[in-house]
Design a protein around this motif. Structure first.
Motif, PDB file in Angstrom:
ATOM      1  N   THR A  34     107.074 -32.410 -13.336  1.00 33.62           N
ATOM      2  CA  THR A  34     106.009 -33.069 -12.580  1.00 33.62           C
ATOM      3  C   THR A  34     104.723 -32.979 -13.401  1.00 33.62           C
ATOM      4  O   THR A  34     104.690 -32.293 -14.428  1.00 33.62           O
ATOM      5  N   SER A  35     103.630 -33.562 -12.950  1.00 40.61           N
ATOM      6  CA  SER A  35     103.520 -34.638 -11.988  1.00 40.61           C
ATOM      7  C   SER A  35     103.406 -35.935 -12.763  1.00 40.61           C
ATOM      8  O   SER A  35     103.573 -35.925 -13.982  1.00 40.61           O
ATOM      9  N   ASP A  64     111.796 -34.066 -12.217  1.00 40.61           N
ATOM     10  CA  ASP A  64     112.055 -34.158 -10.783  1.00 40.61           C
ATOM     11  C   ASP A  64     112.372 -35.611 -10.448  1.00 40.61           C
ATOM     12  O   ASP A  64     111.717 -36.531 -10.939  1.00 40.61           O
ATOM     13  N   SER A 113     116.393 -32.508  -7.984  1.00 42.77           N
ATOM     14  CA  SER A 113     115.708 -32.758  -6.714  1.00 42.77           C
ATOM     15  C   SER A 113     115.105 -31.466  -6.178  1.00 42.77           C
ATOM     16  O   SER A 113     115.764 -30.700  -5.475  1.00 42.77           O
ATOM     17  N   ARG A 166     111.291 -31.425  -5.306  1.00 44.22           N
ATOM     18  CA  ARG A 166     110.210 -31.812  -4.397  1.00 44.22           C
ATOM     19  C   ARG A 166     110.743 -32.170  -3.008  1.00 44.22           C
ATOM     20  O   ARG A 166     110.103 -31.904  -1.995  1.00 44.22           O
ATOM     21  N   LYS A 167     111.911 -32.787  -2.968  1.00 42.34           N
ATOM     22  CA  LYS A 167     112.462 -33.235  -1.688  1.00 42.34           C
ATOM     23  C   LYS A 167     113.190 -32.125  -0.932  1.00 42.34           C
ATOM     24  O   LYS A 167     113.431 -32.249   0.270  1.00 42.34           O
ATOM     25  N   LYS A 184     113.770 -28.741   1.015  1.00 40.30           N
ATOM     26  CA  LYS A 184     112.960 -27.898   1.888  1.00 40.30           C
ATOM     27  C   LYS A 184     113.529 -26.483   1.894  1.00 40.30           C
ATOM     28  O   LYS A 184     114.706 -26.281   2.146  1.00 40.30           O
ATOM     29  N   ARG A 239     116.366 -24.957  -2.907  1.00 37.98           N
ATOM     30  CA  ARG A 239     115.865 -25.249  -4.254  1.00 37.98           C
ATOM     31  C   ARG A 239     116.578 -24.397  -5.296  1.00 37.98           C
ATOM     32  O   ARG A 239     116.888 -24.873  -6.392  1.00 37.98           O
TER      33      ARG A 239
END
Length: 324
Positions: free
Chosen positions: A9-10, A38, A58, A60-61, A63, A68
């Motif tokens: 990121t970002s 990401d 994945s 960021r998506k 939770k 993670r």
């Protein structure tokens, strides 16, 4: 030789990092370059001829920490089978350092005095020293040069070739959206943090004074509302429909000028060779000045606060860029 670059990121930081690709290929034409990113930012890398394989993760998506960690374990196990000769962590966070450590291959990254999360350097086999306040483009090239033992030491910003690319489908869509005569100016009202926001009234003042057609972008409901308020009852001002990242790259490449705050998409013009003006507030620029580029086509202007803003300064520079 086969390498993996890690920059998750970002958007803006990924774009900053991508400028090194052309120099790697120039020095080592037979090298195979893989990139771990990401998945929400993977489109920014697509269609670049210097990247052989894009690997998405994945995070960021996801939770929760456990989900993670599971994702990291799955992806690093998969990447370990690639047998990379070198893994370069261009992000320099503890998270990305751990990810690099979990993948088979030698690791390179910034040393402890060159990154904010100094503990990350413990995970690298090769540690590169670059002053943290150095311009981000020069930091990235120094990291790559020293990691790959490339002799070129200077970054000729004026000689950087276009390094963001898009599909033919996106090019066609952008052409349809910009199908009008005269100069085309794209505004990017969105900002990632409050200290980078430009007010609606400021945009309206600039738009009223600028020639040609003005196009307003947006990415979510709040940004759409802002762009609608900016465009309301203004002549030659068009609120664009929501577009994907591929089309945004093509749109910015096809227009004559981009104006916006220091936000992710505002880094696209430099990478597609489109003139741009980036507006900073002093607080934001002081914390992020190492990311700025000032040259003949890409310019940044800083104001102390809302009362200090002078639309005439921006309009004057915009007219110069539009006349070139």
């Amino acid at each position: 030789m086969k390498i993996l670059i890690i920059r998750l990121t970002s958007m803006g930081d990924i774009i900053h990092s991508m400028c090194v690709l052309q120099f790697i290929k120039e020095a080592l034409p037979n090298i195979s370059i893989h990139w771990l990113v990401d998945e929400i930012f993977s489109d920014i890398l697509k269609n670049n001829p210097d990247i052989d394989t894009i690997h998405s993760i994945s995070l960021r998506k996801k939770k929760g920490l456990i989900s993670r960690i599971k994702e990291i374990k799955i992806k690093t196990k998969e990447l370990s089978n690639e047998n990379f000769d070198l893994i370069i962590d261009m992000q320099g966070l503890l998270k990305t350092a751990i990810i690099s450590y979990m993948i088979n291959g030698k690791k390179a990254g910034f040393d402890k005095d060159s990154i904010r999360e100094s503990i990350a350097s413990l995970f690298y086999d090769k540690k590169i020293t670059v002053p943290y306040k150095e311009n981000i483009y020069k930091r990235n090239l120094k990291l790559i040069n020293d990691s790959l033992c490339i002799s070129k030491k200077e970054l000729p910003l004026e000689n950087i070739n276009k390094y963001l690319f898009f599909s033919e489908k996106a090019k066609k869509r952008a052409s349809e959206l910009l199908s009008t005569k005269g100069k085309k100016i794209v505004f990017i009202p969105a900002a990632s943090t409050g200290e980078r926001v430009i007010s609606i009234s400021m945009y309206r003042k600039m738009i009223k004074l600028l020639p040609g057609k003005k196009f307003l972008t947006w990415g979510n409901k709040a940004e759409k509302e802002t762009s609608q308020n900016i465009a309301e009852n203004l002549e030659d001002t068009i609120l664009l429909p929501k577009i994907d990242l591929d089309t945004l790259k093509a749109l910015i490449s096809a227009c004559d000028l981009v104006i916006g705050p220091d936000t992710g998409p505002s880094n696209i013009p430099f990478a597609v060779k489109t003139p741009s003006i980036t507006i900073y507030w002093d607080k934001a620029k002081n914390s992020n000045k190492r990311n700025t580029v000032n040259n003949q086509n890409n310019n940044s202007f800083s104001f102390s606060d809302l009362n200090d803003f002078d639309e005439n300064i921006i309009v004057k520079k915009a007219n110069i860029l539009l006349s070139n």
